[in-house]
Design a protein around this motif. Structure first.
Motif, PDB file in Angstrom:
ATOM      1  N   SER A  21       0.853  -1.186   0.000  1.00 28.16           N
ATOM      2  CA  SER A  21       0.000   0.000   0.000  1.00 28.16           C
ATOM      3  C   SER A  21       0.886   1.233   0.000  1.00 28.16           C
ATOM      4  O   SER A  21       1.904   1.280   0.697  1.00 28.16           O
ATOM      5  CB  SER A  21      -0.905   0.003   1.230  1.00 28.16           C
ATOM      6  N   PHE A  22       0.473   2.237  -0.753  1.00 30.73           N
ATOM      7  CA  PHE A  22       1.256   3.456  -0.856  1.00 30.73           C
ATOM      8  C   PHE A  22       0.622   4.619  -0.110  1.00 30.73           C
ATOM      9  O   PHE A  22       1.126   5.741  -0.165  1.00 30.73           O
ATOM     10  CB  PHE A  22       1.449   3.828  -2.332  1.00 30.73           C
ATOM     11  N   ASP A  23      -0.491   4.362   0.559  1.00 33.57           N
ATOM     12  CA  ASP A  23      -1.122   5.389   1.395  1.00 33.57           C
ATOM     13  C   ASP A  23      -1.798   4.685   2.563  1.00 33.57           C
ATOM     14  O   ASP A  23      -2.198   3.529   2.449  1.00 33.57           O
ATOM     15  CB  ASP A  23      -2.137   6.206   0.584  1.00 33.57           C
ATOM     16  N   PRO A  24      -1.913   5.343   3.701  1.00 34.36           N
ATOM     17  CA  PRO A  24      -2.444   4.672   4.898  1.00 34.36           C
ATOM     18  C   PRO A  24      -3.914   4.308   4.801  1.00 34.36           C
ATOM     19  O   PRO A  24      -4.404   3.531   5.630  1.00 34.36           O
ATOM     20  CB  PRO A  24      -2.186   5.695   6.020  1.00 34.36           C
ATOM     21  N   LEU A  25      -4.626   4.843   3.800  1.00 33.83           N
ATOM     22  CA  LEU A  25      -6.034   4.503   3.629  1.00 33.83           C
ATOM     23  C   LEU A  25      -6.229   3.339   2.665  1.00 33.83           C
ATOM     24  O   LEU A  25      -7.363   2.934   2.407  1.00 33.83           O
ATOM     25  CB  LEU A  25      -6.809   5.725   3.130  1.00 33.83           C
ATOM     26  N   HIS A  26      -5.150   2.823   2.104  1.00 34.26           N
ATOM     27  CA  HIS A  26      -5.204   1.676   1.181  1.00 34.26           C
ATOM     28  C   HIS A  26      -6.124   1.964  -0.010  1.00 34.26           C
ATOM     29  O   HIS A  26      -6.857   1.087  -0.470  1.00 34.26           O
ATOM     30  CB  HIS A  26      -5.698   0.423   1.909  1.00 34.26           C
ATOM     31  N   LEU A  27      -6.063   3.191  -0.534  1.00 29.20           N
ATOM     32  CA  LEU A  27      -6.955   3.575  -1.622  1.00 29.20           C
ATOM     33  C   LEU A  27      -6.524   2.987  -2.963  1.00 29.20           C
ATOM     34  O   LEU A  27      -7.352   2.587  -3.770  1.00 29.20           O
ATOM     35  CB  LEU A  27      -7.041   5.102  -1.719  1.00 29.20           C
ATOM     36  N   VAL A  28      -5.208   2.973  -3.219  1.00 27.72           N
ATOM     37  CA  VAL A  28      -4.679   2.403  -4.459  1.00 27.72           C
ATOM     38  C   VAL A  28      -3.426   1.621  -4.087  1.00 27.72           C
ATOM     39  O   VAL A  28      -2.497   2.187  -3.504  1.00 27.72           O
ATOM     40  CB  VAL A  28      -4.341   3.487  -5.505  1.00 27.72           C
ATOM     41  N   ASN A  29      -3.382   0.354  -4.435  1.00 20.54           N
ATOM     42  CA  ASN A  29      -2.319  -0.537  -3.971  1.00 20.54           C
ATOM     43  C   ASN A  29      -1.716  -1.315  -5.131  1.00 20.54           C
ATOM     44  O   ASN A  29      -2.236  -1.291  -6.255  1.00 20.54           O
ATOM     45  CB  ASN A  29      -2.883  -1.511  -2.939  1.00 20.54           C
ATOM     46  N   THR A  30      -0.630  -1.999  -4.845  1.00 21.66           N
ATOM     47  CA  THR A  30      -0.040  -2.884  -5.845  1.00 21.66           C
ATOM     48  C   THR A  30      -0.185  -4.322  -5.371  1.00 21.66           C
ATOM     49  O   THR A  30      -0.166  -4.597  -4.164  1.00 21.66           O
ATOM     50  CB  THR A  30       1.446  -2.534  -6.079  1.00 21.66           C
ATOM     51  N   TYR A  31      -0.350  -5.229  -6.315  1.00 23.81           N
ATOM     52  CA  TYR A  31      -0.655  -6.612  -5.972  1.00 23.81           C
ATOM     53  C   TYR A  31       0.282  -7.574  -6.697  1.00 23.81           C
ATOM     54  O   TYR A  31       1.049  -7.190  -7.561  1.00 23.81           O
ATOM     55  CB  TYR A  31      -2.119  -6.927  -6.333  1.00 23.81           C
ATOM     56  N   GLY A  32       0.174  -8.814  -6.354  1.00 25.92           N
ATOM     57  CA  GLY A  32       1.007  -9.852  -6.955  1.00 25.92           C
ATOM     58  C   GLY A  32       1.091 -11.031  -6.008  1.00 25.92           C
ATOM     59  O   GLY A  32       0.908 -10.892  -4.795  1.00 25.92           O
TER      60      GLY A  32
END
Length: 473
Positions: free
Chosen positions: A315-326
């Motif tokens: 997660s790139f923000d503490p609200l988990h609004l836009v994340n990366t997956y894999g």
């Protein structure tokens, strides 16, 4: 604005919302039934200790403001209640703003749990549920047609989930490029399911077909999500079939199910949408503003996805609004398991009466056939898989687990399938040993009835009594 809405996706929205509410319900139920032993006041990683050292802005949560086990239980069971109400369609019979508030409640509650969940909530599907759940707030109800912008953003998440997973595989373990990873994966995955033994014993050529099909589904098909219908529906349907294959082959919590839910939003179901008035101006402004924010926040996940040093599940923000997956950028070739045993003997010896603790999901007794638990998430069992890979993964919680077992802690024992000791007679010593596990062959299964064969490797934790836990771990 006519371009703002997509009436043809009326049924798609309905199916998506009900399915997402079901996933929320499972997530909150998992939290309600397991939190006391994991992150409660006497848990292995207590929330009060965490919030003392982590500021609110780094981990926004209701539990930063106040924590008690009773308050956490109230939040978790409230999340279950709201999720059940959404599953039953309550959002369809309230005003638009009321429906948005209803969908906001489980998002806030689950964000509060994840942000204090520490290692127990470090999985990619936690952020995925939060990212999808946040968008669901703005998808509307029966008062408006589905906003096309939100539908596009849901496809954008699905694209990042699948394409990111495909890239991490191609850049990671060479077995993905050689089409051989599934010769090992079904045996070494974190928590096998009841059919995993059979998947492992499929012919090798079929394993290669599985891997090749996976690459196509994750690296080619996601692009088709942004093409006109019916191609986008066909692409989403293929993803759903692939995810159902994964559901059959293992226990991956709700990762497969939330991916299926996302894919359902891209499927255009036959429908006859009712005539509804134009969307209110305030609603259009809010949706477009949120869309602009999320597209801006997509910079870091995209930069990570195209980077040669791509990382998984961040997660790139503490609200988990836009994340990366894999997932599974590397695949283990062999399987290790930590077996925990206790004895009531005053002096622990090799020939003492060592009794094994049995877990619900992770392999233990070679004769115990795995059960299907997903989408329910057995958090302790999953972390035990990591502990077997390296003690470094268990350094923050394994000592506390041993201590709770030595105390016969009721909440901790609820996480297990069976304790070998009566509730009022805790063990004097606990030890842990590392074993190598492999699936039996067809012949061995017929002769022994065991699906696993295990071989002792080494001592993982020497015999430890209650006073010695801190010193040894």
């Amino acid at each position: 604005m006519e371009w703002f809405i997509a009436p043809d996706y009326w049924t798609s929205r309905l199916v998506f919302q009900r399915a997402l509410a079901g996933v929320y319900l499972v997530a909150f139920l998992t939290a309600a039934l397991q939190f006391r032993a994991l992150i409660g006041e006497r848990g292995m990683l207590p929330v009060p200790r965490f919030v003392e050292r982590v500021p609110f802005k780094a981990a926004p949560s209701l539990f930063q403001l106040r924590y008690s086990d009773r308050f956490f239980a109230g939040c978790a069971w409230s999340g279950c209640a709201v999720s059940a109400a959404l599953l039953a369609g309550l959002d369809s019979v309230v005003p638009l703003w009321g429906a948005m508030l209803l969908w906001l409640i489980p998002w806030v509650l689950y964000l509060s749990i994840v942000n204090v969940g520490q290692t127990w909530y470090s999985f990619g599907w936690e952020s995925l549920l939060l990212e999808v759940g946040f968008l669901a707030v703005f998808l509307g109800n029966d008062e408006v047609a589905p906003p096309i912008v939100v539908l596009f953003l849901l496809r954008w998440i699905l694209f990042r989930v699948e394409f990111g997973a495909g890239l991490i595989k191609m850049r990671g373990d060479a077995c993905w490029r050689k089409l051989t990873c599934l010769e090992y994966h079904h045996e070494t995955q974190p928590m096998p399911g009841p059919l995993s033994w059979f998947f492992h014993h499929l012919p090798r050529p079929l394993h290669r077909v599985e891997v090749a099909a996976n690459h196509i589904t994750q690296l080619v098909v996601p692009v088709l999500l942004f093409t006109p219908q019916p191609i986008a529906t066909a692409a989403a349907s293929l993803m759903i079939v692939t995810q159902l294959w994964l559901v059959l082959s293992g226990n991956f919590s709700w990762l497969n199910w939330i991916t299926i839910v996302l894919a359902l939003s891209a499927v255009r179901f036959p429908s006859d949408p009712p005539a509804v008035p134009d969307a209110p101006l305030w609603y259009e402004v809010v949706v477009l503003a949120v869309a602009a924010l999320l597209l801006c926040l997509s910079y870091h996940p995209v930069a990570n996805m195209i980077s040669r040093r791509q990382v998984m599940n961040r997660s790139f923000d503490p609200l988990h609004l836009v994340n990366t997956y894999g997932a599974f950028g590397s695949v283990s070739r062999i399987r290790y398991e930590v077996v925990i045993e206790g004895t009531a003997d005053d002096v622990p010896r090799a020939d003492s009466d060592w009794r094994e603790y049995e877990f619900k999901g992770k392999p233990g007794d070679p004769r115990h056939w795995p059960r299907q638990f997903a989408p329910y998430h057995l958090r302790l069992d999953w972390l035990m898989w990591f502990a077997a890979l390296s003690p470094a993964y268990a350094g923050s919680w394994f000592g506390a687990l041993v201590e709770r077992l030595l105390e016969n802690d009721r909440d901790t024992l609820k996480l297990l399938r069976r304790s070998p000791f009566p509730p009022d007679e805790p063990p004097r010593y606990i030890r842990a040993r590392l074993f190598l596990y492999r699936y039996t062959t067809w012949r061995e299964l017929r002769e022994t009835g065991a699906c696993w064969e295990r071989t002792y490797v080494r001592e993982y934790l020497p015999p430890t009594r209650l006073a010695g836990v801190t010193q040894r771990l």
